[in-house]
Design a protein around this motif. Structure first.
Motif, mmCIF file in Angstrom:
data_model
loop_
_atom_site.group_PDB
_atom_site.id
_atom_site.type_symbol
_atom_site.label_atom_id
_atom_site.label_comp_id
_atom_site.label_asym_id
_atom_site.label_seq_id
_atom_site.Cartn_x
_atom_site.Cartn_y
_atom_site.Cartn_z
ATOM 1 N N ILE A 159 -2.442 -10.017 -18.904
ATOM 2 C CA ILE A 159 -3.356 -10.082 -17.754
ATOM 3 C C ILE A 159 -2.849 -11.018 -16.667
ATOM 4 C CG2 ILE A 159 -5.375 -9.434 -19.104
ATOM 5 C CD1 ILE A 159 -6.226 -12.464 -18.675
ATOM 6 N N LEU A 160 -1.935 -11.919 -16.991
ATOM 7 C CA LEU A 160 -1.382 -12.830 -15.986
ATOM 8 C C LEU A 160 -0.168 -12.245 -15.264
ATOM 9 C CD1 LEU A 160 -1.721 -16.267 -17.816
ATOM 10 C CD2 LEU A 160 -3.185 -15.299 -16.013
ATOM 11 N N GLU A 161 0.299 -11.078 -15.703
ATOM 12 C CA GLU A 161 1.403 -10.419 -15.012
ATOM 13 C C GLU A 161 0.955 -10.059 -13.606
ATOM 14 O OE1 GLU A 161 2.253 -6.978 -17.374
ATOM 15 O OE2 GLU A 161 3.582 -8.083 -18.712
ATOM 16 N N PRO A 162 1.908 -10.035 -12.666
ATOM 17 C CA PRO A 162 1.536 -9.605 -11.317
ATOM 18 C C PRO A 162 0.973 -8.183 -11.358
ATOM 19 C CG PRO A 162 3.802 -10.433 -11.375
ATOM 20 C CD PRO A 162 3.314 -10.380 -12.791
ATOM 21 N N GLU A 163 -0.002 -7.943 -10.498
ATOM 22 C CA GLU A 163 -0.595 -6.608 -10.474
ATOM 23 C C GLU A 163 0.432 -5.589 -10.026
ATOM 24 O OE1 GLU A 163 -4.431 -5.934 -8.766
ATOM 25 O OE2 GLU A 163 -5.018 -7.997 -9.171
#
Length: 111
Positions: free
Chosen positions: A100-104
């Motif tokens: 969820i912390l990966e770039p969108e």
């Protein structure tokens, strides 16, 4: 995957157990409790203070997590100490957080 290498689907009861298992992570308070236990064993009072909820509410969440075989406990006098039952839980939490912390990324049909 083509038809030759398609993964065999597990039995229905196994898939149901997997779906039930993921309900553990569907409540933010439970996830907070689990994150507290990633650093090791803690007593109910310490978990409650760190999460910011009452000891009663913490005990309720821990009871559910124990029923789901995610945490274990031991009693020392009047205190009960909880821990993650195994490294799988820590891995799931860490991997989920990393995801969820990966770039969108833009949603599209190409994978």
């Amino acid at each position: 995957m083509d038809a030759q290498t398609q993964r065999e689907q597990p039995r229905e009861e196994v898939l149901q157990k997997l779906a039930d298992f993921y309900t553990v992570f569907s409540d933010c308070t439970r996830v907070k409790v689990l994150f507290q236990l990633m650093d090791g064993e803690k007593c109910v009072g310490d978990i409650a203070d760190a999460v910011g909820i009452s000891q009663s509410a913490t005990s309720h969440q821990l009871r559910f997590l124990k029923q789901m075989a995610v945490v274990g406990n031991r009693r020392a006098g009047k205190s009960v100490y909880y821990r993650l039952i195994d490294d799988h839980i820590q891995t799931i939490l860490s991997t989920g957080l990393e995801h969820i912390l990966e770039p969108e990324r833009p949603l599209d049909d190409t994978i």
